[in-house]
Design a protein around this motif. Sequence first.
Motif, PDB file in Angstrom:
ATOM      1  N   ALA A   1      45.171  -0.606 -18.928  1.00  0.00           N
ATOM      2  CA  ALA A   1      45.502   0.796 -18.695  1.00  0.00           C
ATOM      3  C   ALA A   1      46.981   0.943 -18.421  1.00  0.00           C
ATOM      4  N   ILE A   2      47.516   2.136 -18.700  1.00  0.00           N
ATOM      5  CA  ILE A   2      48.880   2.502 -18.342  1.00  0.00           C
ATOM      6  C   ILE A   2      48.778   3.710 -17.420  1.00  0.00           C
ATOM      7  N   VAL A   3      49.056   3.505 -16.154  1.00  0.00           N
ATOM      8  CA  VAL A   3      48.874   4.541 -15.144  1.00  0.00           C
ATOM      9  C   VAL A   3      49.970   4.417 -14.094  1.00  0.00           C
ATOM     10  N   ALA A   4      50.019   5.404 -13.194  1.00  0.00           N
ATOM     11  CA  ALA A   4      50.927   5.321 -12.049  1.00  0.00           C
ATOM     12  C   ALA A   4      50.440   4.220 -11.111  1.00  0.00           C
ATOM     13  N   PRO A   5      51.347   3.562 -10.363  1.00  0.00           N
ATOM     14  CA  PRO A   5      50.934   2.452  -9.490  1.00  0.00           C
ATOM     15  C   PRO A   5      49.853   2.831  -8.484  1.00  0.00           C
ATOM     16  N   GLU A   6      49.953   4.014  -7.875  1.00  0.00           N
ATOM     17  CA  GLU A   6      48.953   4.402  -6.894  1.00  0.00           C
ATOM     18  C   GLU A   6      47.581   4.613  -7.530  1.00  0.00           C
ATOM     19  N   ILE A   7      47.578   5.095  -8.771  1.00  0.00           N
ATOM     20  CA  ILE A   7      46.299   5.249  -9.472  1.00  0.00           C
ATOM     21  C   ILE A   7      45.727   3.893  -9.838  1.00  0.00           C
ATOM     22  N   ALA A   8      46.600   2.944 -10.209  1.00  0.00           N
ATOM     23  CA  ALA A   8      46.126   1.599 -10.526  1.00  0.00           C
ATOM     24  C   ALA A   8      45.445   0.958  -9.328  1.00  0.00           C
ATOM     25  N   LEU A   9      45.966   1.214  -8.135  1.00  0.00           N
ATOM     26  CA  LEU A   9      45.336   0.677  -6.932  1.00  0.00           C
ATOM     27  C   LEU A   9      43.989   1.352  -6.669  1.00  0.00           C
ATOM     28  N   GLU A  10      43.933   2.653  -6.878  1.00  0.00           N
ATOM     29  CA  GLU A  10      42.693   3.371  -6.617  1.00  0.00           C
ATOM     30  C   GLU A  10      41.610   3.062  -7.643  1.00  0.00           C
ATOM     31  N   GLN A  11      42.019   2.653  -8.837  1.00  0.00           N
ATOM     32  CA  GLN A  11      41.063   2.382  -9.910  1.00  0.00           C
ATOM     33  C   GLN A  11      40.683   0.909 -10.001  1.00  0.00           C
ATOM     34  N   GLU A  12      40.741   0.210  -8.915  1.00  0.00           N
ATOM     35  CA  GLU A  12      40.304  -1.186  -8.931  1.00  0.00           C
ATOM     36  C   GLU A  12      38.862  -1.265  -9.425  1.00  0.00           C
ATOM     37  N   PRO A  13      38.586  -2.213 -10.302  1.00  0.00           N
ATOM     38  CA  PRO A  13      37.194  -2.354 -10.748  1.00  0.00           C
ATOM     39  C   PRO A  13      36.294  -2.834  -9.621  1.00  0.00           C
ATOM     40  N   ALA A  14      35.038  -2.453  -9.698  1.00  0.00           N
ATOM     41  CA  ALA A  14      34.060  -2.914  -8.693  1.00  0.00           C
ATOM     42  C   ALA A  14      33.815  -4.396  -8.907  1.00  0.00           C
ATOM     43  N   LEU A  15      34.265  -5.188  -7.948  1.00  0.00           N
ATOM     44  CA  LEU A  15      34.211  -6.640  -8.085  1.00  0.00           C
ATOM     45  C   LEU A  15      33.390  -7.229  -6.951  1.00  0.00           C
ATOM     46  N   PRO A  16      32.793  -8.385  -7.179  1.00  0.00           N
ATOM     47  CA  PRO A  16      32.132  -9.084  -6.072  1.00  0.00           C
ATOM     48  C   PRO A  16      33.168  -9.602  -5.085  1.00  0.00           C
ATOM     49  N   ASP A  17      32.688 -10.216  -4.040  1.00  0.00           N
ATOM     50  CA  ASP A  17      33.603 -10.717  -3.006  1.00  0.00           C
ATOM     51  C   ASP A  17      34.596 -11.713  -3.592  1.00  0.00           C
ATOM     52  N   GLY A  18      35.785 -11.666  -3.063  1.00  0.00           N
ATOM     53  CA  GLY A  18      36.840 -12.563  -3.521  1.00  0.00           C
ATOM     54  C   GLY A  18      38.181 -11.869  -3.429  1.00  0.00           C
ATOM     55  N   ALA A  19      39.224 -12.654  -3.362  1.00  0.00           N
ATOM     56  CA  ALA A  19      40.568 -12.091  -3.241  1.00  0.00           C
ATOM     57  C   ALA A  19      40.975 -11.390  -4.533  1.00  0.00           C
ATOM     58  N   LEU A  20      41.721 -10.311  -4.381  1.00  0.00           N
ATOM     59  CA  LEU A  20      42.306  -9.621  -5.532  1.00  0.00           C
ATOM     60  C   LEU A  20      43.816  -9.835  -5.470  1.00  0.00           C
TER      61      LEU A  20
END
Length: 315
Positions: free
Chosen positions: A204-223
């Motif tokens: 995706a090409i988005v604003a940085p704050e949107i990129a943070l908000e659009q994190e994919p739903a992931l199982p436990d683990g560091a991002l």
Amino acid sequence: MGRPRRRTLSRRCVVDRPRLCAGRGYRALRGHSRRRRGRSRSSHHHDRRRARAFRRPAARARGDCALMLLSIDTSSRHGGIAICDADGTVIEARLWRSTANHTAQLMPAVAELLKAQDTRATDLDGVAVALGPGPFSALRVGVSAAKGLAMAAGFPIIGVDTLALEARPHLTPDGFTAAWLDAGRNEVAVGWFSGDGERIREDAIVAPEIALEQEPALPDGALIYCGEATHARRDAIKDFGDQRGDPSRPTVAAPWTPADRLWALAYVAAQRLHRKETDDLVSLQPYYLRMPTIGVSKRRDRVRQGRPSATSSQN
């Protein structure tokens, strides 16, 4: 009987002859010139033979020496080239920051690097190039140079996705990686990767704050956030992770250096060359962020010419 006809010289002979014959005969002067020219030509050929004899031991026959691969990266303002061996270990590299599109830096750096290694372009076994995403003009310079070298020398070419290169040094089996590249207009190009380097969602090409908000739903683990665009946004990423407050999914902003991407390109390309997974010289194209803003209608969406599929692996 009439007077005998007087022989005259042409104007050219009258003028030239005294100058040519001054002090010495015309033939003698011509012979002297020939001897001088002969000595000069002989000396010139002798110097050329000595130069060839000096260079000949450095010429590398294919198959007699270790593999040598040239890597080219012009995906952003930070560009670089490197020569690596068969294992993908960088032997020597050049890095720079361009204020334009790398035209002034790239080929002089290639010539300098080859000279430092005492080799020639024809002695290389292949060329690798970062395909982007990135600025239109910068990518065209790198890809065109790589194609020109491959066509002239007859060796294979390998193109690698730049987001995958940014993510590769930070891949971990216990987490996920988000690679960011600057896309201009205060936006970033984002790619999300699992621990084995597979994409887990579309770029995706988005604003940085949107990129943070659009994190994919992931199982436990560091991002892990990595890449050139995260370097100036470390504090914002850290604040976002603190606000989320999920200890099972810690957020980390990895450090970045211009060499990370280039070293990853050398390693990935060497592995692909060993497996004979090369690209077609004609069809290989960069992965542009946007079309150029001059001469075409303005479009918001990306141009996906050379980009691999979302499920492909770059390991």
